[in-house]
Design an enzyme around this catalytic site. Structure first.
Site, PDB file in Angstrom:
ATOM      1  N   GLY A  96       0.843  -1.190   0.000  1.00  0.00           N
ATOM      2  CA  GLY A  96       0.000   0.000   0.000  1.00  0.00           C
ATOM      3  C   GLY A  96       0.871   1.230   0.000  1.00  0.00           C
ATOM      4  N   CYS A 127       5.359  -6.108   1.396  1.00  0.00           N
ATOM      5  CA  CYS A 127       5.685  -4.679   1.397  1.00  0.00           C
ATOM      6  C   CYS A 127       5.043  -3.956   2.584  1.00  0.00           C
ATOM      7  CB  CYS A 127       5.300  -4.069   0.044  1.00  0.00           C
ATOM      8  SG  CYS A 127       6.141  -2.508  -0.235  1.00  0.00           S
ATOM      9  N   TYR A 128       4.002  -3.132   2.363  1.00  0.00           N
ATOM     10  CA  TYR A 128       3.361  -2.475   3.508  1.00  0.00           C
ATOM     11  C   TYR A 128       2.892  -3.522   4.514  1.00  0.00           C
ATOM     12  CZ  TYR A 128       0.123   0.273   6.330  1.00  0.00           C
ATOM     13  OH  TYR A 128      -0.509   0.875   7.382  1.00  0.00           O
ATOM     14  N   HIS A 147       8.004  -7.637  -3.952  1.00  0.00           N
ATOM     15  CA  HIS A 147       6.705  -8.043  -4.516  1.00  0.00           C
ATOM     16  C   HIS A 147       6.807  -9.367  -5.274  1.00  0.00           C
ATOM     17  CE1 HIS A 147       4.443  -4.410  -3.576  1.00  0.00           C
ATOM     18  NE2 HIS A 147       5.610  -3.792  -3.687  1.00  0.00           N
ATOM     19  N   GLU A 202       4.487 -11.033  -6.459  1.00  0.00           N
ATOM     20  CA  GLU A 202       3.416 -11.151  -7.457  1.00  0.00           C
ATOM     21  C   GLU A 202       3.781 -10.548  -8.808  1.00  0.00           C
ATOM     22  OE1 GLU A 202       3.586  -9.198  -4.912  1.00  0.00           O
ATOM     23  OE2 GLU A 202       2.495  -7.316  -5.140  1.00  0.00           O
ATOM     24  N   ASP A 254     -19.502 -11.444 -21.443  1.00  0.00           N
ATOM     25  CA  ASP A 254     -19.977 -11.626 -20.069  1.00  0.00           C
ATOM     26  C   ASP A 254     -21.443 -12.040 -19.995  1.00  0.00           C
ATOM     27  OD1 ASP A 254     -17.470 -10.638 -19.749  1.00  0.00           O
ATOM     28  OD2 ASP A 254     -18.112  -8.642 -19.112  1.00  0.00           O
ATOM     29  N   LYS A 301     -11.897 -11.471 -16.234  1.00  0.00           N
ATOM     30  CA  LYS A 301     -12.293 -11.675 -17.638  1.00  0.00           C
ATOM     31  C   LYS A 301     -11.694 -12.947 -18.263  1.00  0.00           C
ATOM     32  CE  LYS A 301     -14.276  -9.421 -21.192  1.00  0.00           C
ATOM     33  NZ  LYS A 301     -15.523  -8.658 -21.120  1.00  0.00           N
TER      34      LYS A 301
END
Ligand code: XMP
Length: 511
Positions: free
Chosen positions: A56, A83-84, A169, A171, A227, A367
């Site tokens: 964050g 991180c945060y 990070h 990710e 969708d 998606k």
């Protein structure tokens, strides 16, 4: 999914929060992103196998910095801070965090220390991606340092309490073996089961839609897009013909779209009513120039048509919508101030007005996951790979007033763009590619004759989710063919220009 025991991510507003959720799902484990201040009772109800605290933008010691309930650290569920998340854990558990002597942004080398459980079997040093301005200066009691970079504490853990944290990070793709780090946490530490697959999602959703709708009836507005088609097909599998679908021609669809889409929807076994309301819409649009007014006119007219047509399905108590996960997440980073730049919701207000309860079978999916579910449901690739198309259709791609003549110009130009992008094998790798008609006339010369026709702007963008976008560096040859075909084949257009703005500062559609 059968198993509810996925990973819950507390969102502290990082740019990458959604990415963490996606990475976990790539391991076939369910993941949910929730605001950092979710209550412990709600968290318990989710029965998570593990909890991740995201990064964050704040500093833990800032006034108003996000602090979750410290009880998340003692729920008996493994925790990973990123991180945060790491800084908050250190701060909350009695360590000390300060502004870094040297801030770390971008690439760094992580030296793995001791026998780290989280970083087990990873090479050291490990290239990692950092983005932090604060650092741990005193470790919280009971923790040991499991990794360090040249200037900062890179990873800490307390195996007894099952709490792990990294400053970098995992990710993002720039971190080598980031996937492995997340897998170590999710599988070895949390013991999660990899059962988030589209097949089990389909089974579970069919079951839960049956429970929700019971012996009732549902209606659904189809747009021809991915969708709503996938949502309706899923619900159709659950309740069969008790789902009635309505597909409206609003007069601002693309060339041949109504007929083509209608037959593909019928082909899927959906019970669809096709309504040609184009004349009504075009009458209402006459003289309307303001973009927001166009959207309102189309939105309101759509609701009227839908209400009128659905009278014959009076027994319906449910409305099916293809809402996706990014629309649901209450995340600071996902929902930016941009949410209000254009009014997007075409059926807004309908459920309340018609006293319908919502059925949203896709509200947990991204998606790409919707496309996989669609493929497993047997929906044709031409439908699943279709680029997004806005509800107000070509009306927001004709600047100024929408007239039948202008619609004809735009339909013809748009078809050429589609054909050329498809023939260059670019259609599926581009988020959206389309033509925009500008009410600007310019002088040209064709066969020694002076022409004075409209301008077409070409727009092609790459995007992950429509929130941000970059213009596509289309090959010159493709640009050339599109431009020359439009000017030669669409009488009334004498110039083609290419839009090279990104979003932000621009938007994808012109209106
Ligand atoms: P903008 O133009 O805001 O568009 O950058 C972002 C994405 O949303 C689509 N879009 C809409 N979709 N109803 C929709 O269903 C709308 O009113 C609408 N307006 C824009 C746009 O095509 C892009 O994918």
């Amino acid at each position: 999914m059968e198993s509810r025991h996925g990973i819950v991510i507390l969102d502290f507003g990082a740019q990458y929060s959604q990415l963490i959720a996606r990475r976990i799902r790539e391991h076939h484990v369910r993941s949910l992103l929730v605001p950092y201040n979710v209550s412990i009772a709600e968290l318990r109800d989710m029965q998570p196998a593990g909890i991740i605290l995201s990064g964050g933008p704040s500093s833990v010691f800032d006034e108003g910095a996000p602090h979750p309930d410290p009880a998340v650290l003692s729920m008996g569920v493994p925790v990973l801070g990123i991180c945060y998340g790491l800084q908050w854990i250190a701060h909350a558990m009695g360590g000390k965090v300060e502004p870094a002597r040297q801030r770390e942004y971008g690439r760094a080398q992580l030296h793995i220390l001791n026998d780290s459980r989280l970083l087990r079997s990873l090479p050291s040093p490990l290239p990692v991606w950092n983005s932090h301005g604060d650092e741990i200066v005193i470790l919280p009691p009971g923790f040991h340092q499991s990794g360090k970079t040249e200037t900062a504490v890179g990873a800490i853990e307390n195996v007894e309490k099952n709490i792990y944290a990294v400053q970098f990070h995992p990710e993002v793709r720039h971190t080598a073996h980031g996937d492995q780090i997340l897998a170590n946490f999710v599988f070895d530490i949390c013991g999660a089961t990899p059962d988030w697959t589209s097949k089990s999602f389909i089974e579970h959703t069919i079951k839960s839609v049956r429970e929700q709708v019971g012996s009732g009836y549902a209606i659904c507005a189809l747009s021809g897009g991915v969708d709503s088609t996938v949502a309706a097909t899923l619900v159709n599998r659950a309740i069969g013909d008790r789902l009635r679908c309505i597909f409206v021609d609003n007069g601002v669809l693309r060339q041949n779209e109504f007929t083509a889409v209608f037959s593909s929807l019928e082909h899927l076994g959906l019970n669809v009513l096709g309504v040609d309301a184009s004349a009504r819409f075009l009458t209402k649009l006459a003289g309307v120039v303001d973009p927001e007014q166009k959207r309102r006119v189309i939105g309101n007219e759509f609701i009227s048509v839908f209400e009128e047509e659905s009278k014959q399905f009076r027994e319906a108590g449910f409305l099916v919508q293809g809402t996706l996960y990014p629309d649901v997440i209450e995340s600071v980073s996902v929902k930016g101030p941009s949410a209000m730049i254009k009014s997007h919701h075409n059926v807004g207000g309908l459920p309340e007005k018609m006293h319908l309860r919502l059925v949203e079978p896709l509200r947990e999916l991204f998606k790409d996951e919707v496309r996989r579910v669609g493929a497993d449901l047997g929906i044709a690739p031409e439908i699943l790979q279709r680029q997004p198309f806005p509800g107000p259709g070509l009306a927001v791609r004709i600047l100024g007033e929408v007239t039948p003549e202008r619609l004809n110009y735009l339909r013809a130009a748009d078809e050429i763009v589609y054909e050329e992008i498809r023939d260059a094998a670019l259609y599926e790798s581009i988020w959206q590619s389309f033509a925009v008609l500008l009410p600007v006339r310019t002088v040209g010369v064709m066969g020694d004759q002076r022409t004075y026709g409209y301008t077409v702007a070409l727009r092609a963008v790459h995007s992950e989710d429509g929130m941000t976008a970059d213009w596509v560096r289309l090959p010159y040859e493709v640009l050339e063919r599109i431009s020359s075909r439009i000017v030669n084949e669409v009488r009334g257009i004498s110039r083609v220009v290419y839009d090279i703005t990104s979003k932000p500062p621009s938007t994808i559609e012109w209106e």
